[in-house]
Write a protein that holds these residues in place. Structure first.
Motif, mmCIF file in Angstrom:
data_model
loop_
_atom_site.group_PDB
_atom_site.id
_atom_site.type_symbol
_atom_site.label_atom_id
_atom_site.label_comp_id
_atom_site.label_asym_id
_atom_site.label_seq_id
_atom_site.Cartn_x
_atom_site.Cartn_y
_atom_site.Cartn_z
ATOM 1 N N HIS A 55 0.847 -1.184 0.000
ATOM 2 C CA HIS A 55 0.000 0.000 0.000
ATOM 3 C C HIS A 55 0.889 1.243 0.000
ATOM 4 C CE1 HIS A 55 -3.354 -2.468 1.976
ATOM 5 N NE2 HIS A 55 -3.895 -1.982 0.876
ATOM 6 N N ARG A 69 -2.520 10.051 -10.307
ATOM 7 C CA ARG A 69 -3.927 9.667 -10.158
ATOM 8 C C ARG A 69 -4.707 10.951 -9.906
ATOM 9 N NH1 ARG A 69 -5.929 4.303 -7.005
ATOM 10 N NH2 ARG A 69 -8.076 4.858 -6.534
ATOM 11 N N PHE A 89 -9.493 7.590 -3.651
ATOM 12 C CA PHE A 89 -8.641 6.708 -2.855
ATOM 13 C C PHE A 89 -9.494 5.979 -1.827
ATOM 14 C CE2 PHE A 89 -4.990 9.838 -3.573
ATOM 15 C CZ PHE A 89 -4.324 9.007 -4.448
ATOM 16 N N VAL A 126 -5.115 7.057 4.029
ATOM 17 C CA VAL A 126 -5.242 6.578 2.657
ATOM 18 C C VAL A 126 -4.397 5.320 2.551
ATOM 19 C CG1 VAL A 126 -4.634 7.014 0.255
ATOM 20 C CG2 VAL A 126 -5.679 8.826 1.614
ATOM 21 N N THR A 128 -3.812 3.048 -0.578
ATOM 22 C CA THR A 128 -4.049 2.760 -1.984
ATOM 23 C C THR A 128 -2.977 1.818 -2.506
ATOM 24 O OG1 THR A 128 -4.494 3.786 -4.138
ATOM 25 C CG2 THR A 128 -2.717 4.744 -2.839
ATOM 26 N N SER A 129 -3.287 1.123 -3.581
ATOM 27 C CA SER A 129 -2.371 0.107 -4.088
ATOM 28 C C SER A 129 -1.018 0.716 -4.434
ATOM 29 C CB SER A 129 -2.967 -0.581 -5.318
ATOM 30 O OG SER A 129 -3.316 0.359 -6.308
ATOM 31 N N SER A 165 -0.414 4.489 -11.651
ATOM 32 C CA SER A 165 -1.707 4.213 -12.258
ATOM 33 C C SER A 165 -1.558 3.243 -13.418
ATOM 34 C CB SER A 165 -2.343 5.517 -12.741
ATOM 35 O OG SER A 165 -2.693 6.324 -11.638
ATOM 36 N N ASP A 174 -4.868 -7.731 -4.777
ATOM 37 C CA ASP A 174 -5.369 -6.421 -4.359
ATOM 38 C C ASP A 174 -6.483 -6.562 -3.337
ATOM 39 O OD1 ASP A 174 -4.426 -3.952 -6.251
ATOM 40 O OD2 ASP A 174 -4.349 -5.828 -7.353
#
Length: 779
Positions: free
Chosen positions: A229, A249, A254, A330, A332-333, A337, A371
């Protein structure tokens, strides 16, 4: 009276604490017997008084371990070969050697309450150990290298257990009996904090140091279960903006992780079903309606009333919140992107070096990317939007036995599917196959699934689009029948499969793009379909896409195309804000393309219709992520109670066997409201209502014509809650049984399941490409 009973239990019953559970269940009742793993699950023989044995069988499924999923129990009385004197006890036997193993592997799941208590207990030997786990929780799928699922075949093989951990592992009454990732401070994986310059930080408290970096507004790459992450303080606008800039992004929302359910309820509205999903062992991201005033930075989810929220699911996450005191992070992966998530330490430090300031790493290898899963709740029904961590590789259980088929999915939101018997195994979310990293992941996922499931496919199913990378891969394979499946047929078949439907249904397949059998781009389709065949009963009116794929990223082009198709150049004289804001030079170029038919493929796509209306309503002229125009058009409705509907035409085709859904009345009504300065929310509500009306009308006409009363809703457009619920309501009022997706995504993430089911009903390798194409078109 003494009896002996032979019991076969199938499902996910290995590696999940099932044998010690049965051991305790039997010994508590003073029953004798055995349990052993088999190729299909476990086999139990139990002996004792008849009433006690009957009670054992009744109780067996009721309190099974959290990760177990029983799919079948077959019990049979057998002769009592051994006197039941109680001296032999109940024994766990070793698995038979040389026997093939076809068992179901558990997914990775969240830290259980027992481990969490130990994690935070200063008196416990695993106090604050970031990799605490037991039979009921922790990594599974992402650490499996091969089968059978034993420690030497996992990424834990390099961590020999200390004597204390080994004793737990060997004790049938211990919660960690045969927990393959079992470890502690003395023998297991460890954490390190690295600076982006490539130096390890000599800090004895790496989690605390990472928390301090996050508090300072920096970005930290955190290694989790299925990948990295990128973490940032979700209440810090500058930190979120920095993450957006680095990750490239622009506006896509998110996801945020919060420390507990109470924190989620401070930020969002939660129904009982949403609360249940958030607290489930899968710990998916749950899409929630955000409260109007909260501490989350606007940059987290711009132009969106909803937040993707999830709870900590690893010990490391819990410790990060405990030591940092964050309200929300946050999470996020860890990727740029469109790239797949990073999983390897060296890979992360290389690929994420420009994104993260620090790297919180550990030395337990992640063997396969996975994911976070995403769900939403519609009318108290949970629906998968991305099926990955926590759910994979649990199969979709089918209503019939099917051959071993490999289906390779589509181009976007790709998953692959392997079927065998009554099981359909979908891979984790692979993503968009538009770069080398994603394509390599696609190939790795196919190889890994076949290996750990020991399934050798008898045929390969693929999408008819000739330019999809998944299709090109399939067509290069030798020695197996290759079966092309039309995109929207696969959508409807996917919905049928997970709802255990047979026969023929009315299928609405609404999405952005799918290769049609006439060579055009489909996406607004009404099909009469079975697994073996389909007929196209109705579709949205064709309209050109000026610039081809460019029109997907620039919805104003679709608005110009629709207006030009219905009103010619006269639309340029209309007193519309949309027209006034257009750059005339670009419009003239688009009109020339349309007039000459240059790079303007025809489409019946529902997604492109949403784009055109969104552009006219002023909500979105260009997009920064897939379906942004449609999402923000739905968001514009807000709490509007507008019940008016825009009209559509329903025009019989030349053979009167199908209909075209005409859009001229729709655009006439939209223009009227724009001239009247109607708000975007009203325009959006009336568009959604009108689309639901015309689809319900088509279903009613088809029902009268065919006698069918079952309707399947599939395709990415049905991620739209407003449209889905309004259409479902009308259909049910008209007497239809309505089926939607729950276990697999309605979008292209569920496509591979439908491909496999269609192929399972038509896998004749002697068919030519032309015959396959004709079969996919007309059945």
């Amino acid at each position: 009276m003494q009896v002996r009973r032979h019991i076969n239990v199938s499902g996910i019953v290995q590696g999940v604490g099932f044998r010690p559970y049965i051991y305790r269940l039997a010994t508590e009742r003073n029953l004798t017997g055995t349990i052993t793993n088999t190729s299909s699950g476990v086999t139990i023989e139990v002996q004792g008084p008849r009433e006690t044995v009957e009670d054992f069988v009744v109780c067996l499924p009721q309190n099974a371990p959290p990760l177990a999923r029983i799919t079948g129990i077959a019990a049979l009385d057998v002769p009592c070969h051994v006197p039941c004197d109680g001296n032999r006890g109940f024994r766990i036997l070793a698995s038979p050697r040389g026997e093939p193993v076809h068992t179901l592997i558990s997914p990775d799941v969240a830290t259980c309450d027992d481990c969490l208590r130990e994690l935070l207990d200063p008196a416990d030997r695993r106090y604050r150990y970031p990799f605490i786990n037991c039979t009921n929780c922790g990594p599974r799928f992402t650490i499996v290298r091969d089968i059978p699922y034993d420690r030497p075949h996992t990424s834990m093989a390099v961590f020999p257990m200390c004597s204390t951990c080994q004793a737990e592992y060997d004790d049938p009454l211990n919660r960690r009996f045969h927990a393959q990732p079992n470890a502690c401070w003395d023998c297991g994986p460890q954490l390190e904090l690295w600076h982006k310059n490539g130096h390890v930080m000599a800090d004895p408290e790496p989690i605390m140091a990472a928390a301090e970096a996050l508090k300072a507004g920096l970005i930290v790459a955190v290694k989790g279960l299925g990948g990295f992450h990128l973490a940032a303080d979700a209440t810090n606008p500058a930190a979120v903006a920095l993450l957006r800039e680095r990750k490239a992004r622009v506006e896509k929302p998110f996801a945020i992780m919060v420390p507990n359910r109470e924190a989620a309820e401070e930020l969002c509205e939660l129904s009982a079903a949403e609360r249940g999903e958030m607290l489930s062992i899968q710990r998916p991201i749950v899409l929630l309606e955000r409260k109007s005033h909260n501490v989350i930075a606007d940059q987290v989810a711009p132009f969106n009333r909803r937040l993707g929220v999830f709870l900590p699911y690893t010990p490391l996450h819990h410790l990060l919140f405990a030591q940092g005191g964050f309200k929300a992070l946050v999470m996020t992966s860890g990727n740029l992107s469109q790239e797949p998530i990073a999983i390897d330490n060296d890979e992360a430090r290389s690929r994420l070096n420009g994104l993260a300031d620090y790297f919180l790493l550990h030395n337990r290898e992640i063997l396969l990317r996975c994911d976070d899963s995403v769900v939403q709740v519609v009318s108290e029904r949970t629906r998968q939007m991305r099926r990955s961590r926590g759910f994979v590789p649990v199969p979709v259980f089918l209503h019939e036995e099917v051959p071993a088929i490999l289906a390779v999915g589509g181009e976007l939101k790709n998953t692959v599917c392997l079927t065998e018997g009554k099981h359909a195994f979908l891979s984790q979310h692979i993503g968009d196959l538009e770069n080398l990293e994603s394509y390599n992941f696609f190939e790795a996922a196919i190889e890994h699934l076949q290996r750990i499931l020991e399934i050798k496919p008898e045929a390969i199913a693929y999408d008819l689009h000739p330019d999809y990378f998944s299709t090109k891969w399939a067509l290069r394979q030798k020695g197996l029948p290759l079966i092309g499946v039309q995109h929207h047929h696969a959508h409807v078949a996917s919905c049928m499969a997970e709802n255990h439907l047979e026969g023929t249904v009315i299928g609405f397949a609404l999405d952005g793009t799918g290769y049609g059998t006439d060579g055009n781009i489909w996406g607004g389709e009404v099909l009469v379909a079975s697994y073996a065949s389909f007929e196209r009963a109705a579709h949205l009116e064709y309209v050109p896409m000026p610039g081809g794929a460019v029109a997907i990223h620039e919805p104003w082009r679709m608005a110009v195309s629709c207006l030009a198709q219905h009103f010619g150049r006269d639309f340029l004289d209309m007193k519309l804000p949309f027209v006034a804001d257009l750059e005339r030079r670009k419009v003239e170029l688009v009109l020339q393309m349309l007039g000459r038919g240059i790079n303007s493929p025809l489409t019946s796509s529902c997604g492109r219709l949403f784009d055109a209306v969104a552009a006219l309503a002023g909500t979105r002229q260009t997009v920064n992520y897939e379906a942004q125009g449609a999402i923000e058009l739905e968001m514009a409705i807000g709490r509007s109670s507008d019940q008016a509907s825009y009209p559509f035409d329903l025009l019989p085709d030349h053979d009167e066997a199908s209909w075209t859904i005409g859009t001229r009345p729709l655009f006439e009504a939209v223009i009227h409201d724009l001239v009247s300065e109607a708000p975007a929310g009203s325009i959006s509500a009336r568009f959604h209502n009108g689309l639901a009306d015309i689809l319900a009308r088509v279903a009613t006409l088809l029902g009268k014509r065919t006698g069918l009363h079952r309707v399947c809703l599939s395709g990415g457009t049905f991620n739209n809650l407003y449209l889905t619920e309004h259409l479902r309501g009308q259909l049910e009022e008209n007497g239809f049984e309505v089926y939607a997706h729950r276990e697999v995504p309605c979008g292209d993430g569920g496509l591979s399941l439908g491909q496999a089911m269609v192929a399972a009903h038509k896998n004749d390798s002697s068919m030519t490409s032309q015959e396959l194409f004709a079969w996919a078109s007309h059945g």
